[in-house]
Write a protein that holds these residues in place. Sequence first.
Motif, PDB file in Angstrom:
ATOM      1  N   VAL A  34       0.826  -1.216   0.000  1.00  0.00           N
ATOM      2  CA  VAL A  34       0.000   0.000   0.000  1.00  0.00           C
ATOM      3  C   VAL A  34       0.856   1.261   0.000  1.00  0.00           C
ATOM      4  N   HIS A  35       2.145   1.109  -0.306  1.00  0.00           N
ATOM      5  CA  HIS A  35       3.039   2.252  -0.525  1.00  0.00           C
ATOM      6  C   HIS A  35       3.257   3.100   0.727  1.00  0.00           C
ATOM      7  N   ALA A  36       3.296   2.437   1.886  1.00  0.00           N
ATOM      8  CA  ALA A  36       3.779   3.140   3.073  1.00  0.00           C
ATOM      9  C   ALA A  36       5.237   3.522   2.811  1.00  0.00           C
ATOM     10  N   ILE A  37       5.762   4.481   3.562  1.00  0.00           N
ATOM     11  CA  ILE A  37       7.147   4.903   3.336  1.00  0.00           C
ATOM     12  C   ILE A  37       8.089   3.717   3.365  1.00  0.00           C
ATOM     13  N   ASP A  74      18.625   2.847   8.779  1.00  0.00           N
ATOM     14  CA  ASP A  74      19.174   3.984   8.036  1.00  0.00           C
ATOM     15  C   ASP A  74      18.498   4.116   6.676  1.00  0.00           C
ATOM     16  N   ALA A  75      18.244   2.973   6.034  1.00  0.00           N
ATOM     17  CA  ALA A  75      17.579   2.999   4.724  1.00  0.00           C
ATOM     18  C   ALA A  75      16.152   3.530   4.857  1.00  0.00           C
ATOM     19  N   ALA A  76      15.445   3.110   5.910  1.00  0.00           N
ATOM     20  CA  ALA A  76      14.080   3.596   6.127  1.00  0.00           C
ATOM     21  C   ALA A  76      14.073   5.099   6.382  1.00  0.00           C
ATOM     22  N   LEU A  77      15.044   5.592   7.140  1.00  0.00           N
ATOM     23  CA  LEU A  77      15.133   7.029   7.390  1.00  0.00           C
ATOM     24  C   LEU A  77      15.435   7.799   6.117  1.00  0.00           C
ATOM     25  N   ALA A  78      16.276   7.212   5.261  1.00  0.00           N
ATOM     26  CA  ALA A  78      16.578   7.867   3.983  1.00  0.00           C
ATOM     27  C   ALA A  78      15.318   8.013   3.151  1.00  0.00           C
ATOM     28  N   HIS A  79      14.487   6.962   3.137  1.00  0.00           N
ATOM     29  CA  HIS A  79      13.213   7.056   2.416  1.00  0.00           C
ATOM     30  C   HIS A  79      12.324   8.133   3.022  1.00  0.00           C
ATOM     31  N   ALA A  80      12.319   8.192   4.351  1.00  0.00           N
ATOM     32  CA  ALA A  80      11.473   9.173   5.028  1.00  0.00           C
ATOM     33  C   ALA A  80      11.920  10.598   4.719  1.00  0.00           C
ATOM     34  N   ARG A  81      13.229  10.832   4.695  1.00  0.00           N
ATOM     35  CA  ARG A  81      13.726  12.183   4.410  1.00  0.00           C
ATOM     36  C   ARG A  81      13.294  12.643   3.022  1.00  0.00           C
ATOM     37  N   GLU A  82      13.217  11.693   2.094  1.00  0.00           N
ATOM     38  CA  GLU A  82      12.788  12.044   0.737  1.00  0.00           C
ATOM     39  C   GLU A  82      11.322  12.439   0.694  1.00  0.00           C
TER      40      GLU A  82
END
Length: 245
Positions: free
Chosen positions: A90-93, A106-114
């Motif tokens: 469902v395209h959550a971050i 770290d990868a999840a945070l990078a997605h969130a920053r975008e």
Amino acid sequence: MRVIIVDDEPLARAVLREHLAAHPDVAIVAECANGFEAVKAIGELAPDLVFLDIQMPRLDGFEVVELAGMRTHYVFVTAYDQFALRAFEVHAIDYLLKPFGRERLDAALAHARERVGGHSAQQSVQAVVREAAQRHAPLTRILIRDGARVHVVACADVAYIEAQDDYVAICAGGKRWLKSQRMAELESQLDPQAFLRVHRSYIVNIGAIARIEPAGRDGHCAVLADGTRIPVSRSGYQKVRELIR
């Protein structure tokens, strides 16, 4: 980036807290041990990002999203593959599958920053809510928000549901609550073995029906155990007849 951590396990919150400490641009503004605390904190603090466990007592992660609304971005955290995959679909971050390491966070945070600051949060959360509404397992409880309060009504206690424009009236135990939801959407979430749409404006708990009586010319009504009379349409009457064959 202002962050809230939501998990009923203290150790899981501690792991996230430790990993996030390595990111100077992240400020943890709250930690919540259950869904009700999370809904309140999200509403009051308006974080940029919520790390949200899915499997929690009282309210699960999807129910938190339903109540908190489109106010933030979410990264789902779960120990179960099937929930992680659903969140991804469902395209959550992002999602974190327990146990996760620092690199995965770290990868999840990078997605969130975008995504923070963009317009995609509302679309993502709407998709999550739709997914929650389409879960294969029928609802066992209905969540009703009343200002700052949340009522949790067991489906087994619901006698009937009445459509009220863009709302539904949930009638249980002699009380009546309004919930902002379409009738058809709620109907799709209920157990069809327990609830029956007898009229375009009414869904009835089959177990609450005492009898079906004629009403007017070629009409019928369902008389509930408490004496409430519910109109039954022709198609609804046919459903009832098929049910009691």
